[in-house]
Design a protein around this motif. Structure first.
Motif, PDB file in Angstrom:
ATOM      1  N   SER A  57      10.069  18.712 -12.732  1.00 36.29           N
ATOM      2  CA  SER A  57       8.693  18.657 -13.325  1.00 36.29           C
ATOM      3  C   SER A  57       8.074  17.464 -12.889  1.00 36.29           C
ATOM      4  O   SER A  57       8.061  16.305 -13.747  1.00 36.29           O
ATOM      5  CB  SER A  57       7.862  18.878 -14.494  1.00 36.29           C
ATOM      6  OG  SER A  57       6.967  19.716 -15.178  1.00 36.29           O
ATOM      7  N   ALA A  58       7.499  17.210 -12.112  1.00 39.74           N
ATOM      8  CA  ALA A  58       6.572  16.101 -11.761  1.00 39.74           C
ATOM      9  C   ALA A  58       5.595  15.192 -12.540  1.00 39.74           C
ATOM     10  O   ALA A  58       5.298  16.125 -12.680  1.00 39.74           O
ATOM     11  CB  ALA A  58       6.993  15.774 -10.006  1.00 39.74           C
ATOM     12  N   GLY A  59       5.665  14.375 -12.674  1.00 43.18           N
ATOM     13  CA  GLY A  59       4.791  13.425 -13.113  1.00 43.18           C
ATOM     14  C   GLY A  59       3.439  12.682 -12.546  1.00 43.18           C
ATOM     15  O   GLY A  59       3.854  12.792 -11.779  1.00 43.18           O
ATOM     16  N   GLU A  73       0.650  10.502   5.232  1.00 41.11           N
ATOM     17  CA  GLU A  73       0.292  11.141   4.332  1.00 41.11           C
ATOM     18  C   GLU A  73       1.069  11.836   3.008  1.00 41.11           C
ATOM     19  O   GLU A  73       2.783  12.315   3.677  1.00 41.11           O
ATOM     20  CB  GLU A  73      -0.492  12.652   4.600  1.00 41.11           C
ATOM     21  CG  GLU A  73      -1.852  12.546   5.954  1.00 41.11           C
ATOM     22  CD  GLU A  73      -2.113  12.938   6.685  1.00 41.11           C
ATOM     23  OE1 GLU A  73      -3.863  13.261   6.473  1.00 41.11           O
ATOM     24  OE2 GLU A  73      -1.238  14.212   7.279  1.00 41.11           O
ATOM     25  N   ILE A  74       0.634  12.036   1.907  1.00 45.98           N
ATOM     26  CA  ILE A  74       1.761  12.449   0.849  1.00 45.98           C
ATOM     27  C   ILE A  74       0.968  14.361   0.621  1.00 45.98           C
ATOM     28  O   ILE A  74      -0.124  14.026   0.518  1.00 45.98           O
ATOM     29  CB  ILE A  74       1.563  12.461   0.072  1.00 45.98           C
ATOM     30  CG1 ILE A  74       2.144  10.143   0.270  1.00 45.98           C
ATOM     31  CG2 ILE A  74       2.196  13.240  -1.588  1.00 45.98           C
ATOM     32  CD1 ILE A  74       3.399  10.553   0.727  1.00 45.98           C
ATOM     33  N   GLY A  75       1.713  15.396   0.737  1.00 43.84           N
ATOM     34  CA  GLY A  75       1.394  16.338   0.076  1.00 43.84           C
ATOM     35  C   GLY A  75       1.801  17.755  -0.548  1.00 43.84           C
ATOM     36  O   GLY A  75       3.148  17.402  -0.920  1.00 43.84           O
ATOM     37  N   ILE A  95      -0.645   5.539  -7.239  1.00 40.48           N
ATOM     38  CA  ILE A  95       0.448   5.394  -8.007  1.00 40.48           C
ATOM     39  C   ILE A  95      -1.707   6.788  -8.630  1.00 40.48           C
ATOM     40  O   ILE A  95      -2.175   6.461  -7.951  1.00 40.48           O
ATOM     41  CB  ILE A  95      -0.520   4.825  -9.258  1.00 40.48           C
ATOM     42  CG1 ILE A  95       1.048   3.338  -8.945  1.00 40.48           C
ATOM     43  CG2 ILE A  95       0.452   5.636 -10.716  1.00 40.48           C
ATOM     44  CD1 ILE A  95       0.712   2.800 -10.638  1.00 40.48           C
ATOM     45  N   CYS A  96      -0.230   8.026  -9.231  1.00 43.50           N
ATOM     46  CA  CYS A  96      -1.137   9.667  -9.021  1.00 43.50           C
ATOM     47  C   CYS A  96      -0.740  10.674 -10.292  1.00 43.50           C
ATOM     48  O   CYS A  96       0.779  10.071  -9.943  1.00 43.50           O
ATOM     49  CB  CYS A  96      -1.487   9.723  -8.053  1.00 43.50           C
ATOM     50  SG  CYS A  96      -0.213  10.414  -7.105  1.00 43.50           S
ATOM     51  N   ARG A  97      -1.255  10.936 -10.584  1.00 40.78           N
ATOM     52  CA  ARG A  97      -0.289  11.362 -11.338  1.00 40.78           C
ATOM     53  C   ARG A  97       0.057  12.789 -10.590  1.00 40.78           C
ATOM     54  O   ARG A  97      -1.196  13.580  -9.711  1.00 40.78           O
ATOM     55  CB  ARG A  97      -0.575  12.900 -12.750  1.00 40.78           C
ATOM     56  CG  ARG A  97      -0.231  13.354 -13.780  1.00 40.78           C
ATOM     57  CD  ARG A  97      -0.466  14.092 -14.514  1.00 40.78           C
ATOM     58  NE  ARG A  97       0.200  12.364 -15.515  1.00 40.78           N
ATOM     59  CZ  ARG A  97       0.844  12.995 -16.663  1.00 40.78           C
ATOM     60  NH1 ARG A  97       1.682  13.688 -16.387  1.00 40.78           N
ATOM     61  NH2 ARG A  97      -0.211  12.301 -17.093  1.00 40.78           N
ATOM     62  N   TYR A 117       8.364   6.180  -6.381  1.00 38.67           N
ATOM     63  CA  TYR A 117       9.552   6.431  -8.037  1.00 38.67           C
ATOM     64  C   TYR A 117       8.528   7.749  -8.295  1.00 38.67           C
ATOM     65  O   TYR A 117       7.317   6.797  -8.441  1.00 38.67           O
ATOM     66  CB  TYR A 117       8.858   5.186  -8.418  1.00 38.67           C
ATOM     67  CG  TYR A 117      10.004   5.309  -9.387  1.00 38.67           C
ATOM     68  CD1 TYR A 117      11.221   5.005  -9.158  1.00 38.67           C
ATOM     69  CD2 TYR A 117       8.881   5.315 -11.109  1.00 38.67           C
ATOM     70  CE1 TYR A 117      12.344   4.679 -10.323  1.00 38.67           C
ATOM     71  CE2 TYR A 117      10.470   5.412 -11.732  1.00 38.67           C
ATOM     72  CZ  TYR A 117      11.914   5.124 -11.165  1.00 38.67           C
ATOM     73  OH  TYR A 117      12.660   4.898 -12.516  1.00 38.67           O
ATOM     74  N   ILE A 118       8.833   8.840  -8.668  1.00 36.59           N
ATOM     75  CA  ILE A 118       8.848   9.943  -9.811  1.00 36.59           C
ATOM     76  C   ILE A 118       9.420   9.949 -10.573  1.00 36.59           C
ATOM     77  O   ILE A 118      10.339  10.040 -10.317  1.00 36.59           O
ATOM     78  CB  ILE A 118       8.539  11.122  -8.526  1.00 36.59           C
ATOM     79  CG1 ILE A 118       7.993  11.326  -7.334  1.00 36.59           C
ATOM     80  CG2 ILE A 118       7.786  12.333  -9.389  1.00 36.59           C
ATOM     81  CD1 ILE A 118       8.072  11.949  -6.067  1.00 36.59           C
ATOM     82  N   LEU A 119       8.173  10.090 -11.947  1.00 35.65           N
ATOM     83  CA  LEU A 119       8.533  10.485 -12.727  1.00 35.65           C
ATOM     84  C   LEU A 119       8.406  11.327 -13.282  1.00 35.65           C
ATOM     85  O   LEU A 119       7.907  12.541 -13.117  1.00 35.65           O
ATOM     86  CB  LEU A 119       7.826   9.366 -14.202  1.00 35.65           C
ATOM     87  CG  LEU A 119       7.689   7.977 -14.280  1.00 35.65           C
ATOM     88  CD1 LEU A 119       6.843   7.067 -15.253  1.00 35.65           C
ATOM     89  CD2 LEU A 119       9.440   7.641 -14.504  1.00 35.65           C
TER      90      LEU A 119
END
Length: 121
Positions: A57-59, A73-75, A95-97, A117-119
């Motif tokens: 579950s990405a934040g 591009e990120i999508g 940086i984004c949620r 890097y994904i939290l």
């Protein structure tokens, strides 16, 4: 514990008669998850999934295009179903949620290196 993530938010634009600043300052948010994934990925011109490891579950996420020329591009979605929500020109970072736990990426003209890097949320 609370406020485990700290973000410093400021954006300024000055060109010609355009002069604007948004300065939220420091924003602290909770980190619910206990896992993260990150590293460098070679992103090609065909949209492909970013490795998520044990993050289900990405934040919050950090992305940086380390390439010298092309944008990335990120999508969501792959190949013909790719829908971008973020564009990074050469050298840019963001940086984004994330609202997806299956982010994908696509380079525009030639492959680029994407640092990320994904939290877990």
């Amino acid at each position: 514990m609370a406020n485990e993530i700290t973000l410093n938010l400021k954006m300024s634009a000055l060109k010609g008669s355009l002069n604007h600043t948004e300065n939220h300052g420091t924003l602290s948010v909770d980190l619910t998850g206990l896992t993260a994934i990150g590293g460098a990925a070679t992103v090609t011109t065909t949209a492909g999934a970013l490795a998520m490891g044990s993050v289900t579950s990405a934040g919050y996420a950090y992305f940086r295009n380390t390439g010298p020329t092309n944008f990335v591009e990120i999508g969501t979605g792959i190949t013909t179903s790719f829908v971008p929500f973020l564009k990074l020109k050469a050298g840019e970072a963001a940086i984004c949620r994330l609202s997806t736990s299956a982010p994908t990426a696509r380079a525009n003209t030639a492959s680029v290196q994407l640092q990320y890097y994904i939290l877990a949320d």
